[in-house]
Structures are given as C-alpha cells and as structure tokens.
Write an enzyme that holds these catalytic residues in place. Structure first.
Site, short mmCIF file in Angstrom:
data_model
loop_
_atom_site.label_atom_id
_atom_site.label_comp_id
_atom_site.label_asym_id
_atom_site.label_seq_id
_atom_site.Cartn_x
_atom_site.Cartn_y
_atom_site.Cartn_z
N SER A 1 4.32 1.41 7.77
CA SER A 1 4.11 2.71 7.12
C SER A 1 3.49 3.70 8.10
CB SER A 1 3.19 2.54 5.91
OG SER A 1 3.79 1.63 5.01
N MET B 1 0.84 -1.20 0.00
CA MET B 1 0.00 0.00 0.00
C MET B 1 0.88 1.25 0.00
SD MET B 1 -3.60 -0.63 1.78
CE MET B 1 -3.18 -0.24 3.44
N GLY C 1 11.17 -2.81 5.51
CA GLY C 1 10.39 -4.05 5.62
C GLY C 1 9.89 -4.51 4.26
N HIS C 2 9.38 -3.56 3.47
CA HIS C 2 8.92 -3.91 2.11
C HIS C 2 10.09 -4.38 1.25
CE1 HIS C 2 5.74 -0.88 3.27
NE2 HIS C 2 4.99 -1.88 2.85
N MET D 1 8.68 -2.48 11.70
CA MET D 1 8.56 -1.44 10.66
C MET D 1 7.15 -1.44 10.11
SD MET D 1 12.15 -1.49 8.63
CE MET D 1 13.65 -1.04 9.49
#
Length: 271
Positions: free
Chosen positions: A178, A21, A27-28, A176
């Site tokens: 967003s 998102m 982390g992503h 982590m």
C-alpha cells in the site's frame, strides 16, 4: 458482523478471513482468492490500526481509500467486508497489550519499530475473537508478522489455521505494498532494485559466506538512490541471524530500505 457470523456457524459454513489495513492492491486480492478456494465464506476486514505505528506522521499519511477498497473487494467476490471504527476495536482507548512471541519480536522490524508487534498482536487477536475464522490469510511480504501471528495462535491455542500466501510482485519485481502509492516517480523506478539485489544475494550465497553476502548487499545498495536500513539473513523459523547454514535449514534474506521517505520491506528464501 456478529449476526452474519452466527448464521454461518449455524449452517456449519467454513469461514476464511483476510485482515487488511486497506489501500488494497492485487497482493491483497491474491489472499482473497486463496480464501475463496478453501472456504464457503470469505470475510475481509479493513482497519488502519493505530497501535502498530510508532511514527504518528506515518499513521496520518497512511492511504485510506475505503470506497475504492469496497469496490475492489466486491469485484473479487468477497462475501462480507468489516469496516470497524477505532472505538469498536479499542473500546477502552487505543492501547496495545504486551506479548511474548518467543523472541520473534526482537529481530529485524522489532529492533527498528519498538511496540509494533504488540500492536499487531493486539488487533489480530481481537479480530480472531470477533470473526472466529477457520482459516486466516497473510502475505509472506510481512514474513516476520506472519511468523509472529503463527506463534500467537500456537501460544494461545486459537483454533484456526494460518495460511501463508506468496509475495505478489509488480512486473518489475517490486513487492506490492500500500505504501507504493506514495512513491515518487524517481523512487518507483529505483525501488525494484530491492528485489534485484535479493536475487543477486541468493546467487552470491551459493559460493560465499553469509557475512560476505551481507557486505555485497550493502555495496549494491550504495550504488542506488535507496537507503538500506538493514539486511538480515535469518532462519525462517526462529528469525535469528545465521552465520553458518546448517543442512536442511531454511534461510531467508530480509531487507528494509528507504525510497525517499517511504520505508519498504522485502524478503526472499535463499535455499
């Protein structure tokens, strides 16, 4: 996206897919790195899905950083980024389908965020239909979401493998997310206590009951500036609360807490 995919399929290239998102962080990127190791081609989608927010204010405030995300993904060596509009993903209006996830949706987040997992299931299934990946990567921070997507793939016999990736943490232990970008300075200092309390629960459970462990967690949170929404100790497969731990049963602690007005979740395997 379709023309890129048809070319890849013609060449029998393996496709790894990371749905996000946006508001991307390390982390992503750890999901991207796993995909790059295992596939010829890695695709990341960036889409803030309206149907999984049961709080409209949360949807409006969700950080959107598309240019920074694109730059970060380029640096990480992603092969393609898919930035669809709401109209592309929901041609008949932004409404979710209803799903039966074998009861996984009724636990924890499902209790506190009604309709959330129907929204997640709807959008992830749509992405799987468009991208048709060989592997898709999901972080264990959203462990319930991971289990629900695994169940959906099983229920609908979708021909792909779901690959779980361990939680990526800041040096202070904070998982982590967003949403961390919206934390105040005070709450940035306070939030790592979630992980500290999880570690304490893991030790405490060795010599105490599940109920006593949950009570200890509640007492520890009472000493912080964080507001505990729930502590669950549950079976990893069914996500159902446990009272007694059976031999060889994999158990995980799940916490949701408010740091000011920002809701954070975390989890840890206990045995």
């Amino acid at each position: 996206m379709q023309s890129v995919l048809s070319e890849l399929k013609a060449k029998n290239k393996t496709i790894g897919f990371v749905p996000t998102m946006g508001a991307l962080h390390a982390g992503h990127i750890s999901l991207v790195e796993e995909s790059k190791k295992q596939n010829d081609f890695t695709i990341v989608s960036v889409f803030v899905n309206p149907t999984q927010f049961n709080n409209l204010e949360d949807l409006e405030k969700y950080p959107r950083t598309e240019q920074a995300d694109a730059a970060l993904l380029e640096d990480a060596g992603v092969d393609a980024v898919f930035f669809p509009s709401v109209e592309v993903m929901y041609p008949n209006g932004a409404e979710s389908n209803s799903y039966d996830f074998n009861g996984l949706e009724n636990q924890m987040e499902g209790k506190f965020r009604p309709g959330h997992f129907d929204g997640v299931g709807t959008i992830v299934k749509r992405f799987f239909e468009i991208v048709q990946p060989d592997h898709a990567y999901f972080g264990e921070k959203d462990f319930q979401q991971l289990r629900i997507i695994q169940q959906m793939v099983e229920n609908y016999k979708i021909p792909l493998e779901i690959v779980p990736v361990e939680i990526k943490r800041d040096e202070n232990g904070l998982a982590m997310s967003s949403r961390n970008k919206r934390l105040t300075e005070e709450m940035l200092e306070e939030s790592p206590k979630i992980y500290q309390i999880l570690l304490k629960a893991k030790d405490f459970l060795q010599n105490n009951s599940v109920e006593a462990t949950k009570k200890m967690v509640e007492e520890e949170f009472a000493k912080t500036k964080l507001e505990l929404e729930y502590i669950e100790i549950a079976d990893e497969k069914t996500l159902e609360s446990v009272t007694n731990i059976e031999p060889n049963q994999k158990i995980r602690a799940f916490i949701a807490a408010f740091a000011g007005d920002i809701r954070l979740i975390d989890n840890l395997r206990l045995n």
